[in-house]
Structure formats: structure tokens, C-alpha cells
Design a protein around this motif. Structure first.
Motif, short mmCIF file in Angstrom:
data_model
loop_
_atom_site.label_atom_id
_atom_site.label_comp_id
_atom_site.label_asym_id
_atom_site.label_seq_id
_atom_site.Cartn_x
_atom_site.Cartn_y
_atom_site.Cartn_z
N PRO A 119 68.66 73.62 -15.00
CA PRO A 119 68.02 73.49 -15.12
C PRO A 119 67.67 72.79 -13.78
O PRO A 119 66.15 72.34 -12.87
N ARG A 120 68.60 72.01 -12.84
CA ARG A 120 68.40 71.35 -10.95
C ARG A 120 68.27 72.99 -10.57
O ARG A 120 67.90 72.11 -9.25
N LEU A 121 68.19 73.82 -10.42
CA LEU A 121 68.06 75.43 -9.87
C LEU A 121 66.07 75.05 -9.91
O LEU A 121 65.54 75.84 -8.41
N GLY A 122 65.77 74.39 -10.46
CA GLY A 122 64.01 74.43 -10.90
C GLY A 122 63.46 73.28 -10.86
O GLY A 122 63.80 72.93 -10.39
N PRO A 123 62.15 73.83 -10.80
CA PRO A 123 61.55 72.63 -10.45
C PRO A 123 61.48 71.94 -11.97
O PRO A 123 61.72 71.64 -12.37
N ASP A 124 60.37 70.65 -11.45
CA ASP A 124 60.39 69.11 -12.56
C ASP A 124 59.88 70.18 -13.42
O ASP A 124 60.16 69.67 -14.53
N HIS A 125 58.89 70.73 -13.44
CA HIS A 125 57.62 71.06 -13.80
C HIS A 125 57.41 72.31 -14.42
O HIS A 125 57.54 72.73 -13.55
N LEU A 126 57.40 73.18 -15.60
CA LEU A 126 57.49 74.32 -15.57
C LEU A 126 55.97 75.20 -16.23
O LEU A 126 56.12 74.56 -17.74
N VAL A 127 55.25 75.57 -15.71
CA VAL A 127 53.80 75.73 -16.95
C VAL A 127 53.40 76.78 -16.47
O VAL A 127 54.40 77.77 -15.64
N VAL A 128 52.85 77.86 -18.00
CA VAL A 128 53.23 79.00 -17.47
C VAL A 128 51.42 79.43 -18.07
O VAL A 128 51.14 79.07 -19.36
N SER A 129 50.81 79.92 -17.16
CA SER A 129 49.38 79.97 -17.56
C SER A 129 48.83 81.18 -17.82
O SER A 129 49.01 82.15 -16.74
N ASP A 130 48.06 81.86 -19.53
CA ASP A 130 47.48 83.52 -19.11
C ASP A 130 48.93 84.17 -19.87
O ASP A 130 48.99 84.30 -18.68
N PHE A 131 49.67 83.60 -20.91
CA PHE A 131 50.69 84.52 -21.14
C PHE A 131 50.85 85.73 -21.73
O PHE A 131 49.50 85.49 -23.11
N LEU A 132 50.68 87.11 -22.11
CA LEU A 132 50.66 87.97 -22.33
C LEU A 132 51.98 89.02 -23.25
O LEU A 132 51.64 89.93 -23.86
N CYS A 133 52.68 88.61 -23.26
CA CYS A 133 54.03 88.71 -23.61
C CYS A 133 53.92 88.97 -25.04
O CYS A 133 53.45 87.75 -25.77
N PRO A 134 54.08 90.13 -26.20
CA PRO A 134 54.14 89.70 -28.05
C PRO A 134 55.73 89.23 -27.50
O PRO A 134 56.36 89.81 -26.83
N LYS A 184 38.67 94.26 -31.23
CA LYS A 184 40.25 94.51 -32.44
C LYS A 184 40.19 92.48 -32.55
O LYS A 184 40.91 92.02 -31.78
N ASP A 185 40.58 92.25 -33.65
CA ASP A 185 40.80 90.94 -33.92
C ASP A 185 42.14 90.73 -34.35
O ASP A 185 42.68 90.85 -35.58
N THR A 186 43.09 90.92 -32.93
CA THR A 186 44.25 90.31 -33.34
C THR A 186 45.09 89.30 -32.80
O THR A 186 44.18 88.20 -31.83
N HIS A 187 46.71 88.94 -33.18
CA HIS A 187 46.73 87.48 -32.56
C HIS A 187 46.93 87.67 -31.53
O HIS A 187 47.71 86.91 -30.59
N LEU A 188 47.44 88.93 -30.89
CA LEU A 188 48.14 89.03 -29.63
C LEU A 188 47.02 89.13 -28.37
O LEU A 188 46.07 89.24 -29.03
N PRO A 189 48.08 88.72 -27.48
CA PRO A 189 46.92 88.04 -26.75
C PRO A 189 45.91 89.55 -25.69
O PRO A 189 46.31 90.41 -25.50
N ALA A 190 44.25 89.88 -25.65
CA ALA A 190 43.25 90.34 -24.92
C ALA A 190 42.02 89.31 -24.28
O ALA A 190 41.93 88.37 -24.13
N GLY A 191 42.74 90.10 -23.07
CA GLY A 191 41.91 89.79 -21.87
C GLY A 191 40.78 89.40 -22.26
O GLY A 191 39.79 90.43 -22.57
N PRO A 192 39.81 89.09 -21.64
CA PRO A 192 39.08 88.33 -21.41
C PRO A 192 37.85 88.77 -20.50
O PRO A 192 36.35 88.62 -19.79
N LEU A 193 38.55 89.14 -19.58
CA LEU A 193 37.89 89.32 -17.78
C LEU A 193 36.57 89.99 -17.77
O LEU A 193 35.97 89.81 -17.14
N VAL A 194 36.01 91.29 -18.00
CA VAL A 194 34.98 91.67 -18.99
C VAL A 194 34.16 90.93 -19.13
O VAL A 194 32.96 91.03 -18.25
N LEU A 195 34.62 90.20 -20.49
CA LEU A 195 33.71 89.89 -20.59
C LEU A 195 33.13 88.32 -20.52
O LEU A 195 32.13 88.12 -19.87
N VAL A 196 33.91 87.61 -19.68
CA VAL A 196 33.49 86.22 -18.95
C VAL A 196 33.21 86.82 -17.26
O VAL A 196 32.02 86.17 -17.23
N ASP A 197 32.91 88.04 -17.21
CA ASP A 197 32.36 88.84 -15.66
C ASP A 197 31.19 88.62 -15.93
O ASP A 197 29.68 88.89 -15.37
#
Length: 341
Positions: free
Chosen positions: A95-110, A248-261
Motif C-alpha cells: 500500500p505504501r507504493l501506491g496512491p492515497d486513493h485508487l479510482v476505477v472509471s468504466d470497468f470492462l472486465c467480466p 443484448k440485455d446483459t449484466h456484462l459491460p456494454a459500452g454506450p459510446l455510439v448511443l451517447v454520440d
């Protein structure tokens, strides 16, 4: 394909934001402009490399970033998969070799059944999660035992729109056409079935595996393209009469890139009711929404919009207004940096 920042190994006491190589420049610039204590690092491309090579490269990138963040206030990993496991494990082990806070934004791994216990242990080293789908909050809690209190929902921002195709397209676009594109958990079977039913011209941009299976089964009024670059996709969405996002209606991450654009471009949208779209459309107001997997309903919605220019204009205006309020890059950046601080 740009490699990692050559200065990434230098220690930084502010906030480091490590972004995927696919992150649009407008988002990178917004992070850089947010405050003087933010440094942005773009990770190397993993396009066209083998799985093992990709994992080695991504792991090395994370090691460099974690070393640079050893005295930092926070580290943000944006649009990542395996990198989150590596960073979380490092933080738990040293832990001393890492940051004070670790944040993950948009996690894609199942989740992996074989390595689930190790994944849960590693992700316990992540302090906060910025989830771009509310469904991901429940998914992280159920599969990885991430406490809901560590998660926050943020709308994925639109990178803007463009009418510039760059290289000219090798064909003429129809005067009026439907456009669809994407990769993650797209319901191409339902969309292809709907395009066989609805007598409309269409341009679809699909992965090679999909193109090989559907190109010969579609009528001549449907043009099948390989996956196009994001700026080409935005240009096609701007020129299309209707943009279809069939997920598809899945719990797995599905990117909304096309939709937001498409929303930001003020396109008339038909979307399926799925985890990847529910947080980004208002049914009947900003988009026409149909049940996931229902090809006849999707075909009817496409036909109805293609034959009603007034309705298309109304949906497009509402979509652009909603996007201007909810999908701003500056808003997204401030929310994510707030978690890191």
C-alpha cells in the motif's frame, strides 16, 4: 498506436489519470485542463496483438503508473479491464507504493469463475468505482463483492460530433438511411432480422465475424461495413435518418459510446431496453425504445420513424437537449476527479 507516456515513471504528488488508448482527445484535454495537479497518461494500444502480449503490455503500463503514483493524492484508471486487478493487487500487497486513493472509471472486465476469489481479493484494493451504467453497481456487488457505498454512477460523456469522414467512403450514401454500429454485446441477430422485415435502406458497421455471417443474408438495400473509426461513425450518425442501438440485455459491460454520440448529435434513435441503454434514453422523449430481442417491434419502430420526419426532428431535438445537460465532458471529468480527491 501511441505508447505509454515516457514521463510516466516520474513521481507525481497530485492526481494521475491513466486513460485507455481509445479515449477521445477531448476527454484527455478536459482532464488536463481540470487543475494544475492533474497529469494524464495514455496507455498503449492493444489493437491487433495477441491475448498474452496484451496482458503483458497492460500489466507493465499499470506497474509504471502505480510507481509514478506512489506519492500521489489519487490515481484514476479510466476504461480498463485487467489493469484494475493488477493495480488493486499491488495496492493490497504494498500500500505504501501506491496512491492515497485508487479510482476505477468504466470497468470492462467480466468475472471469471476460475479466478473469482483472486479477482475479488485484488479489487478490494480499489477505493472508488465510477460506473457508467447503474446496472454495473449491482453487478460489481454481486460478482466481486464491491460494497455499493464505494460506487457512484456517472454518465459517460459524448466526445462530440463531426461531419468529416476523413478518407472518402467507397460508395454513395442513400438519401435516407438507417445506421447501426458497435461491438460490445450488440444484438446483431435481432437487428439483422429487423432489417429484413423493414423495407428501408441501411448502413451497418460490424465486426468481421458478424460481417462474414450476415452480409450474404441481407438485401441489397443494406450496406455492410467493417467497424469504422469513431469519428467516421459520428459522421455517419449525423447523416443518417435513424440511428439504431440494439443491445443484448446483459449484466456484462456494454459500452454506450455510439448511443451517447448519437444523442449529442441530435439523431433520431431507436434503442433496445437494456443495461447499456437504460441510463441514457428517455423512452418516447429522446428515443424510441423497444424490448430487447424483439425483431418485429424493432422493425416497426424503425419503419415508423423513417416515415415520420416530424417525429424524427422532435426526438432529435429532445436528445440533443438531454445530452447537453447530462453528457458534458467537463461534468464527467469533475465527477471522476472528485472521487480521486
Amino acid at each position: 498506436s501511441r505508447g505509454p507516456d515516457p514521463h510516466v515513471a516520474e513521481s507525481h504528488d497530485g492526481i494521475i489519470v491513466a486513460v485507455a488508448w481509445t479515449t477521445p482527445d477531448v476527454v484527455v484535454s478536459a482532464f488536463e485542463a481540470a487543475a494544475g495537479d492533474v497529469r494524464v497518461v495514455r496507455m498503449r494500444s492493444d489493437w491487433g496483438v495477441g491475448r498474452r502480449t496484451r496482458l503483458v503490455h497492460l500489466s507493465m503500463d499499470v506497474l509504471r503508473v502505480m510507481w509514478a503514483a506512489r506519492r500521489s493524492q489519487g490515481l484514476v484508471l479510466h476504461t480498463v479491464g485487467a489493469q484494475a486487478f493488477v493495480a488493486g493487487a499491488m495496492r493490497r500487497l504494498a500500500p505504501r507504493l501506491g496512491p492515497d486513493h485508487l479510482v476505477v472509471s468504466d470497468f470492462l472486465c467480466p468475472a471469471s469463475a476460475q479466478y473469482l476469489a483472486a479477482q475479488r481479493w485484488a479489487l478490494g484494493g480499489v477505493d472508488r468505482w465510477a460506473c457508467i451504467r447503474t446496472g454495473d453497481i449491482a453487478w460489481l456487488h454481486e460478482h466481486f463483492l464491491v460494497p455499493s457505498a464505494r460506487t457512484s454512477f456517472v454518465h459517460f460523456p459524448s466526445a462530440g460530433s463531426t461531419s468529416d469522414f476523413g478518407d472518402p467512403l467507397p460508395f454513395a450514401l442513400p438519401a435516407s438511411f438507417v445506421y447501426a454500429s458497435g461491438q460490445a454485446h450488440r444484438d446483431w441477430d435481432t437487428l439483422v432480422a429487423a432489417l429484413r422485415i423493414a423495407p428501408v435502406a441501411a448502413v451497418i458497421s460490424v465486426p468481421d465475424a458478424v460481417a462474414n455471417g450476415v452480409a450474404a443474408t441481407l438485401p441489397d438495400r443494406v450496406t455492410v461495413l467493417p467497424l469504422v473509426a469513431p469519428h467516421h461513425g459520428r459522421a455517419l450518425a449525423l447523416r443518417a435518418s435513424v440511428v439504431v442501438v440494439a443491445l443484448k440485455d446483459t449484466h456484462l459491460p456494454a459500452g454506450p459510446l455510439v448511443l451517447v454520440d448519437a444523442l449529442a448529435a441530435g439523431a433520431a434513435i431507436v434503442a433496445t431496453d437494456a443495461n447499456g441503454s437504460r441510463d441514457y434514453v428517455v423512452a418516447g422523449s429522446t428515443a424510441s425504445v423497444v424490448p430487447a430481442g424483439d425483431a418485429p417491434a424493432l422493425a416497426r419502430a424503425i419503419q415508423d420513424l423513417m416515415s415520420d420526419p416530424q417525429r424524427r426532428s422532435e426526438l432529435g431535438r429532445n436528445a440533443r437537449t438531454w445530452a447537453n445537460l447530462n453528457l458534458r465532458v467537463d461534468r464527467f471529468v469533475q465527477q471522476v476527479l472528485g472521487l480521486a480527491r
